[in-house]
Design an enzyme around this catalytic site. Structure first.
Site, PDB file in Angstrom:
ATOM      1  N   GLY A   1       2.555   2.938   1.012  1.00  0.00           N
ATOM      2  CA  GLY A   1       3.158   4.233   0.724  1.00  0.00           C
ATOM      3  C   GLY A   1       2.668   4.754  -0.603  1.00  0.00           C
ATOM      4  O   GLY A   1       1.583   4.382  -1.080  1.00  0.00           O
ATOM      5  N   SER A   2       3.496   5.602  -1.225  1.00  0.00           N
ATOM      6  CA  SER A   2       3.079   6.280  -2.449  1.00  0.00           C
ATOM      7  C   SER A   2       3.184   5.348  -3.661  1.00  0.00           C
ATOM      8  O   SER A   2       3.889   4.332  -3.628  1.00  0.00           O
ATOM      9  CB  SER A   2       3.955   7.511  -2.663  1.00  0.00           C
TER      10      SER A   2
ATOM     11  N   GLY B   1       6.010   2.630  -4.455  1.00  0.00           N
ATOM     12  CA  GLY B   1       5.509   1.263  -4.656  1.00  0.00           C
ATOM     13  C   GLY B   1       6.034   0.647  -5.941  1.00  0.00           C
ATOM     14  O   GLY B   1       6.425  -0.530  -5.971  1.00  0.00           O
TER      15      GLY B   1
ATOM     16  N   CYS C   1      -4.523   7.140   3.246  1.00  0.00           N
ATOM     17  CA  CYS C   1      -4.720   6.625   1.879  1.00  0.00           C
ATOM     18  C   CYS C   1      -6.201   6.405   1.611  1.00  0.00           C
ATOM     19  O   CYS C   1      -6.653   6.585   0.494  1.00  0.00           O
ATOM     20  CB  CYS C   1      -3.927   5.354   1.611  1.00  0.00           C
TER      21      CYS C   1
ATOM     22  N   GLU D   1      -4.712  -6.748   3.216  1.00  0.00           N
ATOM     23  CA  GLU D   1      -4.293  -6.870   4.604  1.00  0.00           C
ATOM     24  C   GLU D   1      -5.552  -6.953   5.464  1.00  0.00           C
ATOM     25  O   GLU D   1      -6.654  -6.714   5.002  1.00  0.00           O
ATOM     26  CB  GLU D   1      -3.462  -5.652   5.008  1.00  0.00           C
TER      27      GLU D   1
HETATM   28  P1  ADP Z   1       6.434   9.594   1.150  1.00  0.00           P
HETATM   29  O1  ADP Z   1       6.902   9.988  -0.222  1.00  0.00           O
HETATM   30  O2  ADP Z   1       5.152  10.218   1.521  1.00  0.00           O
HETATM   31  O3  ADP Z   1       7.468   9.721   2.238  1.00  0.00           O
HETATM   32  P2  ADP Z   1       6.948   6.860   0.523  1.00  0.00           P
HETATM   33  O4  ADP Z   1       6.019   5.993  -0.204  1.00  0.00           O
HETATM   34  O5  ADP Z   1       8.168   7.308  -0.204  1.00  0.00           O
HETATM   35  O6  ADP Z   1       6.081   8.062   1.055  1.00  0.00           O
HETATM   36  O7  ADP Z   1       7.407   6.160   1.888  1.00  0.00           O
HETATM   37  C1  ADP Z   1       6.791   5.048   2.477  1.00  0.00           C
HETATM   38  C2  ADP Z   1       7.856   4.170   3.078  1.00  0.00           C
HETATM   39  O8  ADP Z   1       8.689   3.685   2.020  1.00  0.00           O
HETATM   40  C3  ADP Z   1       8.791   4.857   4.058  1.00  0.00           C
HETATM   41  O9  ADP Z   1       9.129   3.938   5.083  1.00  0.00           O
HETATM   42  C4  ADP Z   1      10.004   5.168   3.204  1.00  0.00           C
HETATM   43  O10 ADP Z   1      11.202   5.324   3.923  1.00  0.00           O
HETATM   44  C5  ADP Z   1      10.055   3.934   2.334  1.00  0.00           C
HETATM   45  N1  ADP Z   1      10.807   4.076   1.086  1.00  0.00           N
HETATM   46  C6  ADP Z   1      11.090   5.203   0.403  1.00  0.00           C
HETATM   47  N2  ADP Z   1      11.797   4.931  -0.712  1.00  0.00           N
HETATM   48  C7  ADP Z   1      11.983   3.582  -0.742  1.00  0.00           C
HETATM   49  C8  ADP Z   1      12.601   2.667  -1.642  1.00  0.00           C
HETATM   50  N3  ADP Z   1      13.207   3.088  -2.758  1.00  0.00           N
HETATM   51  N4  ADP Z   1      12.554   1.359  -1.364  1.00  0.00           N
HETATM   52  C9  ADP Z   1      11.933   0.894  -0.263  1.00  0.00           C
HETATM   53  N5  ADP Z   1      11.328   1.708   0.629  1.00  0.00           N
HETATM   54  C10 ADP Z   1      11.339   3.035   0.403  1.00  0.00           C
END
Ligand code: ADP
Length: 497
Positions: free
Chosen positions: A245-246, A250, A301, A478
């Site tokens: 994810g972002s 992360g 990504c 991965e």
């Molecule tokens: P975007 O901002 O593009 O939605 P994210 O990186 O926030 O991308 O999301 C990637 C994944 O991480 C999704 O499954 C999202 O629900 C999850 N996610 C978002 N916030 C949290 C958090 N605080 N802890 C764990 N997982 C999260």
């Protein structure tokens, strides 16, 4: 496309939804509603309308899933040898091949991606299960040379319960590249798909159950990040986290994992350089650039989002590229257009904000540069395929990930300047080069900071090739055998004899 996929596409295009989508979380081998009873809606990005609801989980559901996964660690799964685990994964690959049409249609509907791309994803997902099916019984340790009076060896044990936090751009592919090796290694899993794209992970859990996976070995909890992801990564019953994810999320995941010292693999953003040198095969490079940035509407990504182009060929190259991009047909992903929608209104707004800021700063826009509105795009969330020229290495469009169909062009003089430009962001996920001089290309591969380098074909490779980044793109790998070892803990044993 198979006949059955044709019928499913027709069903979606005429009714706006699809019958028979999974309902509830998948915990302990069956579908269960959220304990709160809450649900939320998933949207069709091609129309901007909801098409189905799913369980909106919270920490209570997460706890039930982690409990099921911990219990399954000491159940029949533990007694199964690696070859038996491999057979289940091979059966899953066979079922995926049979059901690929339905999976692809659901993936396209939920994420917005073109159906042909979703079908390609399904081929990759099937390969992931096949690959790790074959790898399960080839995972072994080493013997250690300690001299005649000792016997020393290492073993690879399953790390335990592995959490998978999955993004919305490659919902099934990302789930598979984590779940398949985790199961091959003997772990149990709790997966949390993105709230924008929950369905194919649930379908995968059901399919694995049909392939013979014991109850509780794979659990899927749906819902938003704050309510499901955060309690999952902080849960003391989790032994490993794979997050894609972002960067901002992360970092939050790292903090959440810190209290329990839970190990993790982070696959974060990128601003990956695609270098095109004067001696390239121009047709191959043009095709490569188009795939690198417009596949999945740029929401990848590992997109090639920075074209680093040699000045001596810049005018003809950009002329041909712009002509092709101007001819793109936009439309609903299930109609297989040249460019589909982006995944959400929030993402559309993020992309537009980046481009508006660049336009206000005076960047040259070759093509696109706005939200797309036409009869073909209807109420969907579409952005015009865009090409912008950067104003220098510190330009925000060079430094910041846009995650949309926006190509940034950096014009350079020769290979040395190209390499310097390639390495000048805080990301280091992938990089690519088009040059017919293989020595030049291999020097670039040696000197660029990236987890994976493509030479003369962007996205070259497959499940066999380890994938992951450096610096702000994350850490850990991965795919490949490296991906399998992520789910193992090494033990060293030494005996005096
Ligand atoms: P975007 O901002 O593009 O939605 P994210 O990186 O926030 O991308 O999301 C990637 C994944 O991480 C999704 O499954 C999202 O629900 C999850 N996610 C978002 N916030 C949290 C958090 N605080 N802890 C764990 N997982 C999260």
């Amino acid at each position: 496309m198979s006949g059955s996929a044709d019928a499913l596409v027709a069903e979606v295009l005429s009714t706006g939804t699809l019958k028979g989508l999974p309902q509830g979380h998948f915990i302990g081998g069956r579908f269960v509603p959220a304990q709160s009873g809450n649900t939320m809606e998933s949207f069709d990005p091609g129309r901007g309308r909801p098409f189905a609801s799913f369980a909106a989980g919270d920490a209570v559901d997460v706890d039930a899933a982690v409990t099921a996964a911990r219990k399954a660690l000491s159940g029949p799964w533990r007694q199964m040898g690696p070859a038996a685990r491999g057979r289940i994964l091979a059966e899953a690959a066979a079922l995926l091949r049979e059901r690929a049409g339905r999976f692809a249609v659901v993936e396209s509907l939920d994420s917005g991606k073109r159906l042909s791309e979703a079908e390609g994803d399904l081929r990759g997902v099937t390969r992931a299960f096949e690959y790790y099916a074959g790898a399960a019984d080839k995972l072994h340790g080493d013997s250690l040379p300690l001299g005649r009076q000792y016997v020393g060896f290492t073993t690879e044990e399953p790390v335990g319960v592995a959490a998978q936090i999955i993004p919305w751009n490659y919902p099934l592919s990302t789930a598979a590249r984590g779940i398949a090796p985790a199961l091959a290694a003997g772990c149990t899993v709790v997966a949390k798909p993105a709230e924008q794209t929950p369905f194919t992970a649930l379908m995968l859990a059901e399919l694995l159950s049909a392939a013979g996976l014991p109850d509780g070995v794979l659990n899927v909890v749906t819902g938003v990040g704050a309510a499901v992801g955060a309690p999952l990564v902080a849960h003391p019953g989790i032994n490993h986290i794979t997050f894609t994810g972002s960067v901002a999320t992360g970092s939050a995941v790292m903090r959440g994992a810190a209290d329990n010292v839970t190990r993790l693999v982070l696959e974060l953003g990128g601003k990956s350089p695609l270098v095109v040198l004067a001696d390239c095969d121009m047709d191959a490079a043009l095709n490569g650039v188009i795939e690198a940035i417009y596949e999945n509407a740029g929401q990848i990504c590992s997109a090639g989002s920075r074209l680093i182009l040699d000045r001596s060929i810049a005018v003809p190259f950009l002329g041909r590229l712009t002509t092709r991009v101007k001819g793109f047909r936009l439309g609903h992903g299930l109609t297989n257009p040249d460019l589909g929608p982006v995944n959400s209104p929030r993402q559309l707004e993020t992309i537009d904000a980046h481009v508006r800021r660049a336009v206000a700063a005076g960047n040259r826009v070759y093509v696109g540069g706005a939200v797309a509105k036409s009869d073909a795009t209807g109420g969907g969330w579409f952005y015009e395929p865009t090409i912008i020229e950067a104003q220098g290495p510190d330009d925000p469009v060079v430094q910041e990930e846009i995650f949309g169909p926006v190509l940034v062009v950096q014009i350079v003089d020769g290979p040395d300047e190209a390499l310097a430009a390639a390495n000048a962001t805080s990301y280091a996920l992938v990089a690519g080069i088009y040059s017919q001089n293989i020595t030049q290309a291999l020097r670039f591969a040696r000197d660029v900071d990236a987890g994976q380098v493509f030479i003369n074909e962007w996205f070259a490779g497959g499940i066999e090739v380890p994938f992951g980044g450096n610096r702000k793109s994350g850490f850990g790998r991965e795919k490949g055998m490296a991906g399998l070892r992520s789910y193992c803990k090494m033990k060293s044993v030494v005996a005096r004899i």
